[in-house]
Write an enzyme that holds these catalytic residues in place. Structure first.
Site, short mmCIF file in Angstrom:
data_model
loop_
_atom_site.label_atom_id
_atom_site.label_comp_id
_atom_site.label_asym_id
_atom_site.label_seq_id
_atom_site.Cartn_x
_atom_site.Cartn_y
_atom_site.Cartn_z
CD GLU A 92 -13.32 -11.49 16.64
OE1 GLU A 92 -14.52 -11.60 16.92
OE2 GLU A 92 -12.81 -10.46 16.16
CD GLN A 99 -16.85 -11.29 13.13
OE1 GLN A 99 -15.94 -10.53 12.81
NE2 GLN A 99 -17.10 -11.57 14.40
CB CYS A 106 -13.69 -7.59 18.11
SG CYS A 106 -14.74 -6.42 18.98
CE1 TYR A 143 -23.50 -8.08 25.06
CE2 TYR A 143 -22.94 -10.26 25.88
CZ TYR A 143 -23.08 -8.91 26.09
OH TYR A 143 -22.81 -8.38 27.33
CB CYS A 203 -0.91 0.00 1.23
SG CYS A 203 -1.97 1.46 1.35
#
Length: 602
Positions: free
Chosen positions: A584, A381, A537, A442, A144
């Protein structure tokens, strides 16, 4: 007006009587813990050296840190990574830490001084250049052109093997710094599970642009005052360490579809900038459509989810080895494809990818043969390539590897290696029933409720957001699972409607970054399910919460009363975001039977 005072190039601020507390679980708190540990380790090393030297010579006073001028340049030898992905290096006086982004241990770098925090003994800097690279640095890996400017990625100069090793250390440090547990109660962290794709994996990006110069007041906006733009503003992401948006034309961690959508949205904004009265965040969400392939002139129907999973999974309850390796029968049914342009004769369908830019439109994606549809702007996700492996791992570990429920004696005040919950033998109760119930707290749009459904007789998803419950209902029906139940419950009474026997139930929790609040943890401990799988996360708030579950009720700040406590069966990270410091975490816990009258706190 009094002239503002400066000292060493820094504005002198008035002391706050009530300084703003660092947000729990935030990057700032995580960085502070790393800095304190680094300084305390150095202090112990210095004390050891001083003790040896004092036997031979008289001690000389140690030099103290003198902060360099703001925006001056310093040379820093990087000693270790912070858990946020920045490099940490000691000042020559060894009593102060420089935080340098885009650097790795072993680098000698040039950095620009930005902010000095004397109370916490560290200085934030901007990366300028590498004077002498670490042996582990490989800048040819960087894909990048915005790397070292954009705040999105931290590890592009590292080999993927080194990235995975660092993320394992992040999980280790999270449990060391935030769980409040002694090392004997924390099992060895498993190797980080890799992402099949290291670039081109993100199915969602949200670039943004700022409002026009001289933001209009609310009164002016209500009066529909004219907005003047000085050309097209930068459209992209935040520059590292600033609130400034930098213009980014392309992001190589996005999927090909998302990258094409980014190009098209940038062109649209440039053409329509006069229509915008303020800045905006753009949505780029990949959506997938599957079409059955014709075979001998006949379309192959999509297999029933219930049929497919009953054959592959439910016929035999999964077992897992001690190190958590996924058994062959639970490997992903369809290997993730790297490109939709490559022919794949192993799948009975073709895939068409589109980029959705409307927050309220519906996006669709697949995990193996499961289909999930959600409002494009809602959470799901963002790395589809790893979800097959991820959900297979949860399936392999959600049920106990044996039929025994552990039982512990009173824990000693100072745990010994033999009391390690991850490795010590456990007594078993005379009778034991199989686990047949799943509670997905959740639950969101039903990821775990649906992908784990074939393993259980009853499945209940709970969430406080009614919109998520509607999506979960729709996804269950789309996957031929009409008996999965979902309810919207108040956060203070999530388990009030649960009728499953706790010893026949496993609870999966996947909270937001802030983790679970004390009220939820109390409810969970009072309900006392046989097993808990905690997906997060943010491994730092996960470690904090797991510490509460291991200690049980009675821990100060959570409350007193009867309830269960847990042992950590396994801990492991998953690399959902290659090239970044994010990891994660998956923690598997099993309930410990506490005899009546037995102390919980030790």
């Amino acid at each position: 007006m009094a002239k503002r005072k400066f000292q060493n190039g820094y504005p002198v601020k008035r002391q706050k009587t009530n300084p703003t507390a660092v947000k729990e679980g935030s990057n700032e708190e995580v960085l502070l813990m790393d800095i304190r540990h680094m300084l305390s380790t150095q202090m112990l090393a210095d004390d050891s050296e001083s003790g040896d030297a004092s036997e031979q010579t008289s001690q000389k006073p140690k030099p103290t840190f003198s902060p360099p001028e703001r925006f001056s340049e310093v040379e820093v030898l990087i000693a270790e990574f912070s858990s946020s992905g920045d490099g940490l290096g000691l000042a020559p006086t060894a009593d102060h830490v420089y935080v340098v982004p885009f650097s790795i241990p072993g680098d000698l770098v040039k950095a620009k001084v930005i902010n000095y925090f004397p109370q916490d003994r560290y200085t934030l800097t901007d990366f300028i250049s590498v004077i002498k690279p670490s042996a582990n640095r490989n800048d040819s890996l960087v894909q990048c052109p915005y790397f070292t400017k954009c705040s999105g990625c931290q590890f592009q100069m590292l080999s993927y093997e080194k990235q995975l090793a660092q993320k394992r250390r992040i999980v280790e440090k999270a449990y060391r710094n935030f769980s409040s547990l002694p090392p004997e109660l924390i099992p060895v962290i498993g190797d980080t599970i890799s992402s099949p794709l290291q670039y081109g994996y993100r199915t969602k990006l949200t670039p943004h642009f700022d409002g026009p110069p001289g933001i209009l007041s609310r009164k002016a906006r209500r009066a529909n005052a004219e907005v003047k733009w000085d050309g097209v503003p930068p459209i992209g992401f935040m520059q590292k360490g600033t609130r400034k948006t930098i213009d980014i034309e392309d992001c190589p961690i996005g999927t090909d579809t998302v990258r094409l959508g980014m190009k098209q949205e940038r062109e649209r904004v440039a053409n329509e900038i006069a229509l915008f009265r303020r800045g905006a965040t753009l949505l780029l969400r990949e959506s997938t459509k599957r079409t059955p392939k014709p075979k001998d002139g006949i379309l192959i129907p999509k297999p029933s989810k219930a049929e497919q999973k009953s054959i592959d999974i439910a016929a035999e309850r999964p077992q897992t080895s001690v190190n958590g390796i996924i058994p062959p029968e639970l490997q992903p049914l369809v290997p993730p494809r790297e490109s939709v342009d490559e022919p794949d004769l192993s799948t009975p369908y073709t895939e068409e990818k589109t980029c959705i830019t409307d927050q309220n439109a519906v996006s669709t994606e697949f995990i193996d043969n499961y289909i999930f549809s959600n409002p494009a702007g809602s959470f799901f996700q963002n790395n589809n390539s790893i979800l097959s492996v991820f959900t297979a791992y949860i399936r392999a570990n959600i049920l106990p590897p044996s039929t025994s429920l552990p039982k512990s004696a009173s824990r000693p005040a100072t745990p010994t290696p033999s009391s390690n919950s991850a490795s010590s033998p456990s007594l078993t109760p005379p009778t034991e029933k199989p686990i047949t119930n799943l509670i997905d707290a959740y639950c969101g749009s039903g990821l775990f409720s649906i992908t784990l459904f074939p393993l259980f007789t009853h499945t209940l998803g709970i969430d406080i957001a009614s919109a998520s419950i509607r999506s979960a209902h729709a996804n269950a029906l789309a996957n031929d699972i009409p008996t999965a139940k979902f309810i919207s419950a108040d956060a203070t009474a999530l388990f009030a409607s649960v009728v499953f026997p706790p010893d026949e139930t496993v609870v999966v929790i996947d909270p937001p970054r802030k983790g679970c609040d004390e009220g939820f943890l109390r409810q969970l401990l009072e309900y006392a399910p046989r097993r808990v799988v905690y997906v997060s996360c943010n491994v730092h708030t996960q470690a904090r919460d797991v510490g509460v579950l291991v200690e049980g009720l009675g821990k100060e700040g959570v409350g007193a009363g009867a309830g269960a406590r847990y042992e950590i069966e396994s801990l492991r990270g998953f690399d959902f975001f290659p090239q970044t410091a994010h990891v994660e975490g998956v923690a598997v816990l099993r309930k410990v039977l506490v005899e009546e009258g037995e102390g919980v706190g030790g």
